[in-house]
Each structure stands twice: as C-alpha cells, then as structure tokens.
Design a protein around this motif. Structure first.
Motif: not given
Length: 254
Positions: A39-41, A59-61, A88-96, A103-107
C-alpha cells in the motif's frame, strides 16, 4: 514476515526528492516481493506521489473527513455517526488498486476547526486497513508531526531524506528529535539525495543518523519528471533506483 505490516515512512525538508524516492521504494518492493500486498499512502498535501506512480486519484481521505465535518456542522449528529460507521467502507472506495500495489491519498491538510475525534477515528481506520497489507509506504510532507497526527503514530522504518546541503541535514536532525518523542519506530536511517558528486560525501555531516545510501543527481529522473512519466518505468540502472535498492537492503526490508 511476522504477520504485521512493515510501515516505511519518509520525511525531510521540501524539495529533496522524497516523493521520487517513495515511488522508487514502491517500484523495488513490487519487483522484489511480487507475492506481497503493498500500500502506498500519499500523505503530502502536494499529492505528488500519485503522479510519480501514474495513479489517478478520485477520492481522498480528507474528502471523507470533510463530508463528516459538514454533516456535524449541519447539526445532523445521527447522520454523522452513521458516516463514521461508513468511513471504513468509504476509505476502501478511496483505495486505488493497480497492478502490483494499492494507493490512497490523504489529501489537503485540515481546514480551520479541530475535529480531533474524527481525525483520530480516520487515523485508526488507516491503521486498521494497513494491517491488510505486508508493506505500507508513506510519502510524508516536511516534518514528522503530520504523519503522527494524520496517518499513524507507529511506523517500523523511518527514512529521512536530505540533499547535500547543511540546511537539509539540519532538518532531518530536527525531524529525528521530534520523531524520538512522537513516533514509535524500529529502525531509522537517512538517504542523501541529489548529490552533485560523490567527492563531497566526506564533508556531509548527518550527526550520527546512519546513511542508507548516497544518490547522485539522476538524469533519467529529470527526463521522467519533465515528461510526466511514472517512476515505475525508470530503468534499473538509474541512480535513484540503485540507491533505493541499497537502502532497502541495509534496512533488511528486501
């Protein structure tokens, strides 16, 4: 592995090449550990890691956080609690999901107003999600407080990135002092990046922080930056890739 994620956080002053090094770490992990989950953050508000890795962020955190904050400010507490439950589910949506890593971006940083419960909850969710991965690479903004405050306080490997300047080495020493009080880490080291020449290695003083690798200026990387190409496609003989490989071996990550 011992059944827990190896969490590699990068920090240092602005403009020293943290994002390129973070992307090269992801590249080397994908190559060396094809059977592992990575996982890259992107925890830098500049959101440069997505470009460096060729990832399209929708979508970012922080987008999720803002949605909860707006609901709280509208006085819809019940709806806000439900949103937190959905976070938690939304963050899963933000994971590419990409080929070889996620990958996920904090924003962007938080806007005015303290929503500590929301922030700590989202941080907890990121930590929980990290347990689903073998390796987590965090590209942080300058300074370590933000990794602690916005992402997670426990990392296994802290990599401080500097250039050859006195200012750069002073900044990594300041970050180490802060990290010693704030962040639980198991191993620490620094990468001296963008060296004009290896002849100056003898005069660079990291004040006792172990040097994982010295990386000379990389013409391949400069061309990739200009053309907006993904660092995943950098040739293996590039200075950045070779230097990152050396650093990961010294930290016994690969």
């Amino acid at each position: 592995m011992e059944g827990k994620a190896k969490i590699i956080a990068l920090s240092g002053k602005g403009g020293v090449g943290k994002t390129s090094i973070s992307a090269a770490i992801v590249k080397e992990l994908v190559k060396s550990c094809p059977d592992k989950k990575i996982l890259a953050i992107d925890a830098d508000p500049a959101v440069g890691l997505s470009t460096a890795l060729g990832v399209d962020v929708k979508l970012t955190i922080d987008d999720i956080r803002k949605e909860i904050v707006e609901t709280v400010e509208d006085g819809k507490t019940k709806a806000a609690i439900e949103l937190l439950g959905d976070a938690r589910y939304k963050i899963f949506d933000a994971i590419v999901e990409t080929d070889g890593f996620a990958f996920i971006a904090v924003g962007r940083p938080e806007s005015a107003g303290c929503y500590c419960k929301i922030n700590s909850y989202l941080k907890e969710v990121i930590s929980l999600i990290s347990n689903d991965f073998d390796y987590v690479v965090i590209d942080g903004e300058a300074g370590i407080e933000q990794i602690n405050r916005r992402v997670m306080e426990k990392v296994t490997h802290l990599i401080l990135v500097t250039d050859a300047s006195k200012k750069g080495t002073q900044v990594i020493n300041t970050i180490k002092e802060v990290a010693d009080g704030l962040v639980m880490y198991e191993k620490i080291g620094c990468i001296v990046n963008r060296l004009p020449s290896k002849d100056i290695i003898g005069i660079i003083d990291t004040n006792g922080i172990p040097v994982l690798s010295y990386i000379e200026n990389d013409s391949n990387l400069a061309i990739f930056d200009i053309e907006g190409k993904s660092i995943l496609d950098l040739p293996e003989n590039s200075n950045v890739v070779k230097g990152v490989n050396e650093a990961l071996k010294k930290l016994e990550i690969i």
